[in-house]
Write an enzyme that holds these catalytic residues in place. Structure first.
Site, PDB file in Angstrom:
ATOM      1  N   ASP A 272       0.207  -8.541  -2.425  1.00 42.78           N
ATOM      2  CA  ASP A 272       1.382  -8.160  -3.212  1.00 42.78           C
ATOM      3  C   ASP A 272       2.542  -9.128  -3.004  1.00 42.78           C
ATOM      4  OD1 ASP A 272      -0.093  -5.936  -3.891  1.00 42.78           O
ATOM      5  OD2 ASP A 272       1.377  -4.477  -3.160  1.00 42.78           O
TER       6      ASP A 272
ATOM      7  N   HIS B 245       0.101  -9.073   1.903  1.00 38.21           N
ATOM      8  CA  HIS B 245       1.189  -9.648   1.115  1.00 38.21           C
ATOM      9  C   HIS B 245       1.151 -11.167   1.170  1.00 38.21           C
ATOM     10  CE1 HIS B 245       2.531  -5.548   1.947  1.00 38.21           C
ATOM     11  NE2 HIS B 245       3.250  -5.644   0.858  1.00 38.21           N
TER      12      HIS B 245
END
Length: 341
Positions: free
Chosen positions: A153, A298
């Protein structure tokens, strides 16, 4: 600090609410430039400076608080449909500072709202199960086969995303990248590389917004602006949505499904955003994994060098335990076949 269709706006007011300088615009850039400017302004301010954001702008606070800048959050009762300008936020900071929420270093954008967020998630359970049965929502850890999907992400990032792509290529492993639209606008070349190397691209909203706070107009903007930025970079259609923070409500899940998107959640939480050591990230993945898991990591939003360093051990460890790394599309197809039996 406000957002526009193509970037960020900084408006500064004095204690009386009057402008303390011209409004500054930062177009087609990642968060580092406006953050650096805000840090500079804070250091110059003789009586201190606080930056006001809202829950539709969840990619600024951690960098600012880490630099020692005070950050205040304006919540929905003070706003209209989640849409706010830099000028309006600055004025709130001057006129109603007591109504804003101070965010601390090491915390998160939605600090102080945990109880309401949990209640909204619990209220979403029945709708989530129905949409899951229809193939419009993917939870993690619901499969029978030893399949795992890796997801990243908050990118693309010009340094960390290419390094993650290098690792994935060496290990011949697929992944999904849920991109923030503002970052895709700033780094279209990285988006093109993700697509060219066969990975899945997903929508992570325009500005990392907490979607249940938004009305239908702003929700459409958050999703459509991101889809357009990724398409312009050569990313193709985006059938997948990852709501920031996993934030959901029954109404939001219904709206997303009606828009044609499939919501993707996760069951393996690495908390790599807090920057633990690489061995901690890998251990968390291998401890939590189960058939059908969706792993959350991430590639943007901060220093992700530890995530990059952990990734080889994550991939190797999963394969040693008999798991096969697959794209989201294959994971979803396997769920559909199981549900049809």
């Amino acid at each position: 600090m406000g957002l526009t269709r193509d970037g960020y706006r900084i408006a500064v007011v004095d204690a009386d609410g009057g402008p303390a300088g011209p409004v500054e615009a930062y177009r087609r850039c990642a968060v580092e430039r406006p953050v650096a400017r805000l840090v500079e302004l804070a250091r110059r301010a003789p009586h201190g400076l606080a930056v006001v954001v809202d829950s539709g702008n969840g990619i600024l606070d951690s960098s600012l608080t880490a630099a020692g800048v005070a950050v205040l959050r304006a919540d929905p009762p003070l706003l209209a449909d989640g849409r706010v300008t830099a000028e309006a936020l600055a004025e709130l900071g001057a006129s109603r500072p007591e109504s804003l929420v101070a965010l601390g270093d090491g915390g998160w954008t939605m600090s102080g709202r945990e109880e309401g967020i949990r209640a909204a998630e619990e209220a979403s359970a029945a709708v989530g199960r129905r949409l899951g049965a229809q193939g419009r929502l993917l939870h993690g850890g619901e499969g029978a086969a030893p399949l795992v999907a890796l997801t990243f992400d908050d990118g693309p990032h010009p340094e960390h995303t290419p390094r993650i792509l290098d690792v994935l290529r060496r290990h011949e492993a697929p992944a999904a990248f849920f991109c923030i639209g503002l970052h895709a606008l700033a780094y279209p070349g990285v988006v093109r590389r993700i697509a060219a190397e066969g990975h899945t691209l997903g929508n992570h909203t325009w500005s990392h917004a907490y979607l249940p706070d938004l009305g239908p107009i702003e929700l459409r903007r958050q999703l459509s602006f991101t889809a357009e930025a990724i398409a312009a970079a050569g990313g193709g259609p985006l059938p997948w949505l990852r709501p920031p923070y996993g934030g959901r409500s029954p109404e939001l899940l219904e709206r997303v499904a009606e828009s044609g998107l499939t919501t993707v959640l996760w069951d393996v939480e690495t908390n790599d955003w807090a920057r633990p050591g690489p061995e901690v990230v890998a251990e968390r993945v291998l401890r939590q994994v189960r058939p059908g898991s969706i792993v959350l990591m991430h590639d943007g939003g901060g220093d992700r060098s530890r995530t990059v360093a952990a990734l080889p051990a994550v991939i190797t460890g999963l394969r040693e335990r008999g798991y096969r790394l697959v794209a989201l599309e294959e994971l979803a197809a396997g769920r559909a076949r199981t549900s049809a039996r």
